[in-house]
Write a protein that holds these residues in place. Structure first.
Motif, short mmCIF file in Angstrom:
data_model
loop_
_atom_site.label_atom_id
_atom_site.label_comp_id
_atom_site.label_asym_id
_atom_site.label_seq_id
_atom_site.Cartn_x
_atom_site.Cartn_y
_atom_site.Cartn_z
N UNK A 36 -44.86 -3.12 30.10
CA UNK A 36 -43.81 -4.02 30.57
C UNK A 36 -42.50 -3.79 29.85
N UNK A 37 -42.57 -3.66 28.53
CA UNK A 37 -41.35 -3.45 27.74
C UNK A 37 -40.64 -2.17 28.15
N UNK A 38 -41.39 -1.08 28.29
CA UNK A 38 -40.78 0.20 28.65
C UNK A 38 -40.22 0.14 30.07
N UNK A 39 -40.94 -0.50 30.99
CA UNK A 39 -40.45 -0.62 32.36
C UNK A 39 -39.15 -1.39 32.41
N UNK A 40 -39.05 -2.45 31.62
CA UNK A 40 -37.82 -3.24 31.55
C UNK A 40 -36.68 -2.40 30.98
N UNK A 41 -36.98 -1.58 29.98
CA UNK A 41 -35.95 -0.73 29.36
C UNK A 41 -35.38 0.29 30.34
N UNK A 42 -36.22 0.78 31.25
CA UNK A 42 -35.74 1.80 32.19
C UNK A 42 -35.34 1.20 33.54
N UNK A 43 -35.35 -0.13 33.62
CA UNK A 43 -34.85 -0.79 34.82
C UNK A 43 -35.88 -1.06 35.90
N UNK A 44 -37.14 -0.90 35.59
CA UNK A 44 -38.21 -1.25 36.53
C UNK A 44 -38.74 -2.62 36.15
N UNK A 45 -39.41 -3.27 37.04
CA UNK A 45 -39.93 -4.61 36.78
C UNK A 45 -41.38 -4.52 36.37
#
Length: 68
Positions: A52-61
């Motif tokens: 989740x954290x990495x997805x948020x960092x790259x703009x994915x939900x």
């Protein structure tokens, strides 16, 4: 990439886009889209949070929620 630890203590970075599923069998087992399986020392919640954290960092939900 998310940081993980193998059962022998070796650290690795895993491309989260290659993850198909994460299971607790009882060790955390990550199945990749290729069918390859990785067993890691991190618990399933830690892996889900890292995804989740990495997805948020790259703009994915991120949508991981623990199901009891």
């Amino acid at each position: 990439m998310i940081p993980l630890t193998r059962l022998n203590g070796q650290r690795l970075l895993l491309n989260l886009l290659l993850i198909e599923k994460v299971e607790a069998l009882p060790d955390t087992t990550i199945t990749l889209v290729s069918g390859k399986k990785l067993v890691v020392a991190d618990d399933m919640e830690q892996v889900g949070q890292a995804i989740n954290n990495r997805m948020a960092e790259i703009g994915l939900v991120g949508s991981y929620k623990r199901e009891d």
